[in-house]
Design an enzyme around this catalytic site. Structure first.
Site, PDB file in Angstrom:
ATOM      1  N   TYR A   1      55.635  85.092 -24.910  1.00 45.54           N
ATOM      2  CA  TYR A   1      56.170  86.289 -25.286  1.00 45.54           C
ATOM      3  C   TYR A   1      57.209  86.848 -24.411  1.00 45.54           C
ATOM      4  CZ  TYR A   1      56.133  91.411 -26.195  1.00 45.54           C
ATOM      5  OH  TYR A   1      56.513  92.837 -26.335  1.00 45.54           O
TER       6      TYR A   1
ATOM      7  N   GLY B   1      56.598  99.220 -36.620  1.00 41.47           N
ATOM      8  CA  GLY B   1      57.733  99.322 -37.723  1.00 41.47           C
ATOM      9  C   GLY B   1      57.055 100.149 -38.877  1.00 41.47           C
TER      10      GLY B   1
ATOM     11  N   GLY C   1      51.896  99.355 -36.918  1.00 41.14           N
ATOM     12  CA  GLY C   1      52.317  99.686 -35.611  1.00 41.14           C
ATOM     13  C   GLY C   1      53.747 100.402 -35.564  1.00 41.14           C
TER      14      GLY C   1
ATOM     15  N   GLY D   1      58.532  93.584 -39.853  1.00 38.28           N
ATOM     16  CA  GLY D   1      57.072  93.863 -39.422  1.00 38.28           C
ATOM     17  C   GLY D   1      56.842  95.235 -39.771  1.00 38.28           C
ATOM     18  N   ALA D   2      57.021  95.935 -40.955  1.00 42.81           N
ATOM     19  CA  ALA D   2      56.839  97.074 -41.324  1.00 42.81           C
ATOM     20  C   ALA D   2      55.465  97.470 -41.680  1.00 42.81           C
ATOM     21  CB  ALA D   2      57.945  97.610 -42.544  1.00 42.81           C
TER      22      ALA D   2
ATOM     23  N   SER E   1      61.404  94.079 -24.956  1.00 44.22           N
ATOM     24  CA  SER E   1      60.342  94.258 -24.407  1.00 44.22           C
ATOM     25  C   SER E   1      60.762  94.531 -22.763  1.00 44.22           C
ATOM     26  CB  SER E   1      59.295  93.525 -24.261  1.00 44.22           C
ATOM     27  OG  SER E   1      58.086  93.866 -23.374  1.00 44.22           O
TER      28      SER E   1
END
Length: 281
Positions: free
Chosen positions: A171, A16, A14, A10-11, A148
């Protein structure tokens, strides 16, 4: 010493992206994962421009498809001589339509698939390379799972949240599942040279996922980058494993994460769901 090699999922945006820029500035080899080729190439160009001395390579995969997770692990194992750290950062957040229940390619609830099944399968698939790198280097290989502070107890009668679906609930459950998997993997890998830790990087970072859900960002992405990079690099944490951090603080996760029977039950189900997506050798 040779530069460390770190894979960041997920780079392309955000947290990442921020982690990749930080590691590249240190001269490390950074492997960028994304699911959109144009965005992936754009971030790779950005990282190379910001850190010309760093080595940057890219890997394309949609982590909502466990077959692509398996292929991603196989590609990294085949192409990379070593892997010193894996940052499981890619995430499916609460969503812009939180009452719309979505499914993965294999038919699993999307957030459970992306936030729990995919990082677990990817870690399993990369363990041969992580373990070999730890044995040939002077430091442990590290797995960092981005979780999280938002956590909700799992309901094994409705693990995929078919009843009363809401994106943020899904989530929060998926992130607790990821924390439980962290604890189980850390215990399994103790003594192998591979550590596994998890953290809540920062509360309400200024990311697209936070804004899409309709929340107001409270802190910058950099506030989450620093504690995450610490878990990747800090030599004082070289032997630390199986821990949950709230930013820089080693603390307790949701109480359900410490129920050994619940963890074992989750991992039995998880192993069944990802079977065929990890190497057997």
């Amino acid at each position: 010493m040779n530069p460390r090699t770190t894979l960041v999922t997920g780079a392309t945006q955000g947290l990442g992206r921020g982690i990749a820029l930080d590691l590249a500035a240190r001269g490390d080899t950074v492997l960028l994962h994304g699911r959109d080729r144009a965005r992936l190439d754009a971030v790779a160009d950005e990282v190379r421009a910001a850190a010309p001395d760093a080595t940057v390579r890219t890997y394309l995969a949609d982590l909502s498809d466990l077959d692509q997770v398996r292929e991603l692990a196989a590609q990294v194992r085949a192409a990379e001589p070593r892997l010193d750290a894996l940052v499981n950062n890619a995430v499916a957040g609460g969503g812009s339509e939180p009452l719309r229940r979505e499914l993965s390619a294999q038919g699993h609830e999307l957030r459970f698939a992306v936030n729990h099944l995919a990082p677990y399968a990817l870690t399993r698939g990369l363990l041969p390379l992580l373990t070999a790198s730890a044995h040939t280097g002077s430091a442990p290989a590290r797995v960092v799972n981005v979780a999280s502070i938002g956590q909700e107890a799992l309901d094994f009668d409705d693990l995929m949240l078919e009843q009363g679906y809401e994106g943020l609930r899904a989530y929060c459950r998926s992130k607790l599942a990821l924390i439980m998997a962290t604890f189980e993997l850390a215990a399994e890998l103790d003594g192998t040279g591979v550590t596994v830790n998890t953290l809540h990087p920062a509360h309400l970072m200024d990311t697209r996922g936070v804004r899409e859900y309709g929340l107001t960002p409270a802190v910058s992405v950099e506030d989450g980058v620093r504690p995450t990079v610490r878990l990747i690099l800090d030599p004082e944490l070289g032997s630390t494993t199986g821990r949950y951090f709230d930013q820089f603080t080693d603390t307790r996760a949701h109480e359900q994460a410490y129920d050994a029977d619940v963890r074992r039950r989750l991992m039995t189900i998880t192993d069944e769901l990802v079977r065929g997506c990890v190497p057997t050798d």
